[in-house]
Scaffold this active site. Structure first.
Site, PDB file in Angstrom:
ATOM      1  N   LEU A  31      -9.808   0.922  10.244  1.00  0.00           N
ATOM      2  CA  LEU A  31     -11.094   1.616  10.186  1.00  0.00           C
ATOM      3  C   LEU A  31     -11.560   1.939   8.771  1.00  0.00           C
ATOM      4  CD1 LEU A  31     -13.451   3.033  11.648  1.00  0.00           C
ATOM      5  CD2 LEU A  31     -12.068   5.112  11.639  1.00  0.00           C
ATOM      6  N   LYS A  65       2.103  -6.251   9.356  1.00  0.00           N
ATOM      7  CA  LYS A  65       1.669  -5.132  10.214  1.00  0.00           C
ATOM      8  C   LYS A  65       0.314  -5.356  10.884  1.00  0.00           C
ATOM      9  CE  LYS A  65      -1.305  -2.637   7.325  1.00  0.00           C
ATOM     10  NZ  LYS A  65      -2.239  -1.582   7.643  1.00  0.00           N
ATOM     11  N   ASN A 104       7.978 -10.020  -2.282  1.00  0.00           N
ATOM     12  CA  ASN A 104       7.682 -11.439  -2.602  1.00  0.00           C
ATOM     13  C   ASN A 104       6.182 -11.711  -2.652  1.00  0.00           C
ATOM     14  OD1 ASN A 104       6.946 -11.273   0.042  1.00  0.00           O
ATOM     15  ND2 ASN A 104       8.059 -13.094   0.735  1.00  0.00           N
ATOM     16  N   PHE A 109       1.387   8.035  11.319  1.00  0.00           N
ATOM     17  CA  PHE A 109       0.228   7.902  12.187  1.00  0.00           C
ATOM     18  C   PHE A 109      -0.731   6.945  11.474  1.00  0.00           C
ATOM     19  CE2 PHE A 109       1.051  10.307  16.027  1.00  0.00           C
ATOM     20  CZ  PHE A 109       2.368  10.604  15.760  1.00  0.00           C
ATOM     21  N   SER A 135       6.315   3.680  12.913  1.00  0.00           N
ATOM     22  CA  SER A 135       4.888   3.875  13.173  1.00  0.00           C
ATOM     23  C   SER A 135       4.681   4.576  14.508  1.00  0.00           C
ATOM     24  CB  SER A 135       4.204   2.497  13.198  1.00  0.00           C
ATOM     25  OG  SER A 135       2.913   2.597  13.758  1.00  0.00           O
ATOM     26  N   LYS A 159       8.777  -2.692  15.442  1.00  0.00           N
ATOM     27  CA  LYS A 159       9.057  -1.322  14.978  1.00  0.00           C
ATOM     28  C   LYS A 159      10.045  -0.645  15.938  1.00  0.00           C
ATOM     29  CE  LYS A 159       6.687  -1.162  11.215  1.00  0.00           C
ATOM     30  NZ  LYS A 159       7.411  -1.175   9.916  1.00  0.00           N
ATOM     31  N   TYR A 207       0.825  -1.211   0.000  1.00  0.00           N
ATOM     32  CA  TYR A 207       0.000   0.000   0.000  1.00  0.00           C
ATOM     33  C   TYR A 207       0.863   1.267   0.000  1.00  0.00           C
ATOM     34  CZ  TYR A 207      -3.406   3.284   2.146  1.00  0.00           C
ATOM     35  OH  TYR A 207      -4.214   4.367   2.456  1.00  0.00           O
ATOM     36  N   ILE A 208       1.695   1.447   1.006  1.00  0.00           N
ATOM     37  CA  ILE A 208       2.487   2.673   1.092  1.00  0.00           C
ATOM     38  C   ILE A 208       3.671   2.612   0.131  1.00  0.00           C
ATOM     39  CG2 ILE A 208       3.730   4.229   2.661  1.00  0.00           C
ATOM     40  CD1 ILE A 208       1.978   3.083   4.924  1.00  0.00           C
ATOM     41  N   ASP A 267      12.238 -13.248  -1.233  1.00  0.00           N
ATOM     42  CA  ASP A 267      11.924 -13.240   0.200  1.00  0.00           C
ATOM     43  C   ASP A 267      13.146 -12.705   0.945  1.00  0.00           C
ATOM     44  OD1 ASP A 267      10.463 -15.675   2.508  1.00  0.00           O
ATOM     45  OD2 ASP A 267      11.388 -13.701   2.845  1.00  0.00           O
ATOM     46  N   LEU A 268      12.970 -11.587   1.586  1.00  0.00           N
ATOM     47  CA  LEU A 268      14.097 -10.942   2.287  1.00  0.00           C
ATOM     48  C   LEU A 268      14.595 -11.796   3.467  1.00  0.00           C
ATOM     49  CD1 LEU A 268      12.740  -7.281   2.305  1.00  0.00           C
ATOM     50  CD2 LEU A 268      14.645  -8.160   0.927  1.00  0.00           C
ATOM     51  N   TYR A 304       4.019  -6.651  17.019  1.00  0.00           N
ATOM     52  CA  TYR A 304       4.199  -5.799  15.818  1.00  0.00           C
ATOM     53  C   TYR A 304       4.857  -4.485  16.245  1.00  0.00           C
ATOM     54  CZ  TYR A 304       3.129  -2.013  12.712  1.00  0.00           C
ATOM     55  OH  TYR A 304       3.230  -0.881  11.953  1.00  0.00           O
TER      56      TYR A 304
HETATM   57  C1  WQD Z   1      -8.433   3.074  14.316  1.00  0.00           C
HETATM   58  C2  WQD Z   1      -9.649   3.254  15.230  1.00  0.00           C
HETATM   59  C3  WQD Z   1     -10.392   1.252  16.307  1.00  0.00           C
HETATM   60  C4  WQD Z   1     -11.869  -0.857  12.769  1.00  0.00           C
HETATM   61  C5  WQD Z   1      -3.121   0.352  13.529  1.00  0.00           C
HETATM   62  C6  WQD Z   1      -1.713   0.014  13.894  1.00  0.00           C
HETATM   63  C7  WQD Z   1      -0.794   1.102  13.411  1.00  0.00           C
HETATM   64  C8  WQD Z   1      -0.995   1.288  11.935  1.00  0.00           C
HETATM   65  C9  WQD Z   1      -2.444   1.627  11.630  1.00  0.00           C
HETATM   66  C10 WQD Z   1       0.583   0.014  10.689  1.00  0.00           C
HETATM   67  C11 WQD Z   1      -9.529   2.471  16.523  1.00  0.00           C
HETATM   68  C12 WQD Z   1     -11.458   1.801  15.364  1.00  0.00           C
HETATM   69  C13 WQD Z   1     -11.288   0.100  13.589  1.00  0.00           C
HETATM   70  C14 WQD Z   1     -13.263  -1.145  12.899  1.00  0.00           C
HETATM   71  C15 WQD Z   1     -13.412   0.493  14.651  1.00  0.00           C
HETATM   72  N1  WQD Z   1      -0.623   0.119  11.242  1.00  0.00           N
HETATM   73  N2  WQD Z   1     -12.057   0.772  14.498  1.00  0.00           N
HETATM   74  N3  WQD Z   1     -13.982  -0.446  13.833  1.00  0.00           N
HETATM   75  O1  WQD Z   1      -5.335   0.583  15.576  1.00  0.00           O
HETATM   76  O2  WQD Z   1      -5.034   3.103  15.315  1.00  0.00           O
HETATM   77  O3  WQD Z   1      -3.463   1.555  14.179  1.00  0.00           O
HETATM   78  O4  WQD Z   1      -3.239   0.537  12.145  1.00  0.00           O
HETATM   79  O5  WQD Z   1       1.481   0.785  10.644  1.00  0.00           O
HETATM   80  O6  WQD Z   1       0.532   0.730  13.662  1.00  0.00           O
HETATM   81  O7  WQD Z   1      -1.624  -0.027  15.299  1.00  0.00           O
HETATM   82  O8  WQD Z   1      -5.798   1.748  13.373  1.00  0.00           O
HETATM   83  O9  WQD Z   1      -7.638   1.658  11.744  1.00  0.00           O
HETATM   84  O10 WQD Z   1      -7.190  -0.381  13.213  1.00  0.00           O
HETATM   85  O11 WQD Z   1      -8.199   1.659  14.231  1.00  0.00           O
HETATM   86  O12 WQD Z   1     -14.085   1.107  15.494  1.00  0.00           O
HETATM   87  O13 WQD Z   1     -13.846  -2.009  12.189  1.00  0.00           O
HETATM   88  O14 WQD Z   1     -10.807   2.734  14.556  1.00  0.00           O
HETATM   89  O15 WQD Z   1     -10.983   0.770  17.503  1.00  0.00           O
HETATM   90  O16 WQD Z   1     -10.104   3.230  17.562  1.00  0.00           O
HETATM   91  P1  WQD Z   1      -4.953   1.737  14.735  1.00  0.00           P
HETATM   92  P2  WQD Z   1      -7.220   1.094  13.069  1.00  0.00           P
END
Ligand code: WQD
Length: 345
Positions: free
Chosen positions: A201, A86, A33, A179, A126, A155, A12-13, A59-60, A151
């Protein structure tokens, strides 16, 4: 033009960053991979940029196979290392799988960096390294607390390994602490492709809105926040991508003041889960089918960035609003459904 190796370039990124690197005159090769990505990204990057980059399906975790890529490309000027698993929940269930992959891969790449004396290294870190902060916005000097998952631990360990290598006179290092990356390229040709049921989310929102999921759960509305739901700093993936290009340009121009520097990549705005849903409904013109459910284990209440260092030192600019994030995420979801329907028929 400088040749950059992007590990995890089909992800993705990684894919969004390759588009930005190419737009800024870099030559790019990728190692991916496809354990957690798909080769569609190479063709999509070509459609967007007109350039077909080479991806090594290596595969690294195999040092010999990784070394062979460096032997074939002795002119690599810098590396951006994205390749890692992740999924927070999966890492809790399978810690060794995460340490072997995320740390094992990083060490193999760094052994090649040492062997070929590659001067510049940008690491995908992260905000998870901050754990549950006492307050927000968090700066790069905010306390790094005990990781809340394996995870997150990978990091934190990755950052520590890189700090040690930079201090020992190895590569110049930049650690980029993302973030919450969301959204998709405006072309809707690349975006996030969660494997299985989306944990994050925004893909959960868009898959519910398009009907792939019957409904989604809001994990708790009894937190001590303005509307009871958790607060995060959502940042468009294209803004994350541009920061990587700027980080490399910063290192190549020898503007770095330390051998290892850290930058937060967030908008500085905290958005709650319910606010994110409301924004999505407004830009998509849909009504989302969601329910308030119990809190999710491991979730922190609130975190958002102080991003002044990246803005002032890297010259980083944030171009996308929360509305743009939702609009591009929705356009991408509709594109994916269209593609899936073509493949199915
Ligand atoms: C965000 C908010 C959930 C899904 C994680 C990793 C972080 C990075 C991003 C890699 C939270 C809420 C979520 C759903 C919900 N990953 N939520 N219903 O947990 O902040 O971060 O992903 O780099 O390192 O920790 O992101 O999008 O999972 O959740 O209510 O179906 O959305 O509870 O409050 P998060 P998230």
């Amino acid at each position: 033009m400088a040749k950059i190796l992007v590990t995890g370039g089909c992800g993705y990124i990684g894919s969004h960053t390759i588009v930005d690197l190419l737009a800024n005159g870099f030559e790019v090769i990728s190692i991916d991979n496809h354990a957690r990505s798909s080769n569609y990204a190479i063709a999509a990057i070509e459609k967007i940029t007109g350039t077909r980059i080479k991806n090594y399906e290596v595969d690294l975790k195999s040092f010999d196979d990784t070394l062979a890529v460096f032997q074939e490309n002795p002119d690599i000027a810098g590396i951006i290392h994205f390749a890692a698993y992740k999924a927070v929940g999966e890492s809790v269930e399978e810690p060794l799988f995460y340490y072997e992959n995320n740390i094992g891969s990083l060490v193999n790449v760094l052994k090649c960096v040492q062997e070929f004396d590659i001067p510049h290294f940008v690491f995908s870190s992260s905000c998870t390294v901050y754990g549950n902060p006492d307050a927000s916005p968090v700066t790069e000097n905010s306390e790094v607390k005990k990781a809340e998952s394996p995870y997150g631990a990978t990091k934190q360990m990755g950052e520590e390994i890189l700090r040690n290598i930079a201090a020992a006179g190895g590569a110049n290092v930049i650690l980029l602490r993302y973030f919450n990356p969301v959204g998709a390229h405006p072309s809707a040709l690349i975006g996030e492709l969660p494997i299985g049921r989306p944990q994050n989310l925004v893909p959960a929102i868009t898959q519910t809105a398009i009907g792939k999921l019957p409904k989604m759960m809001v994990y708790g509305n009894d937190y001590p926040t303005r509307d009871g739901s958790c607060i995060r700093d959502y940042i468009h993936v294209c803004d994350i991508a541009s920061a990587h290009t700027l980080a490399l340009q910063y290192l190549l121009a020898e503007k770095n003041t330390d051998a290892c520097e850290v930058f937060n990549l967030g908008t500085g705005n905290g958005i709650s889960v319910l606010e994110a849903i409301t924004t999505f409904e407004a830009v998509s013109g849909t009504t989302l089918n969601y329910e308030i459910g119990p809190r999710r284990a491991g979730d922190i209440v609130a975190i958002y960035a102080n991003n002044e260092k990246a803005i002032n030192k890297l010259g980083w600019k944030i171009n996308y609003t929360i509305e743009d994030m939702m609009r591009t995420a929705w356009a991408w979801e509709k594109e994916v459904q269209l593609k899936e329907s073509i493949v199915k028929n």
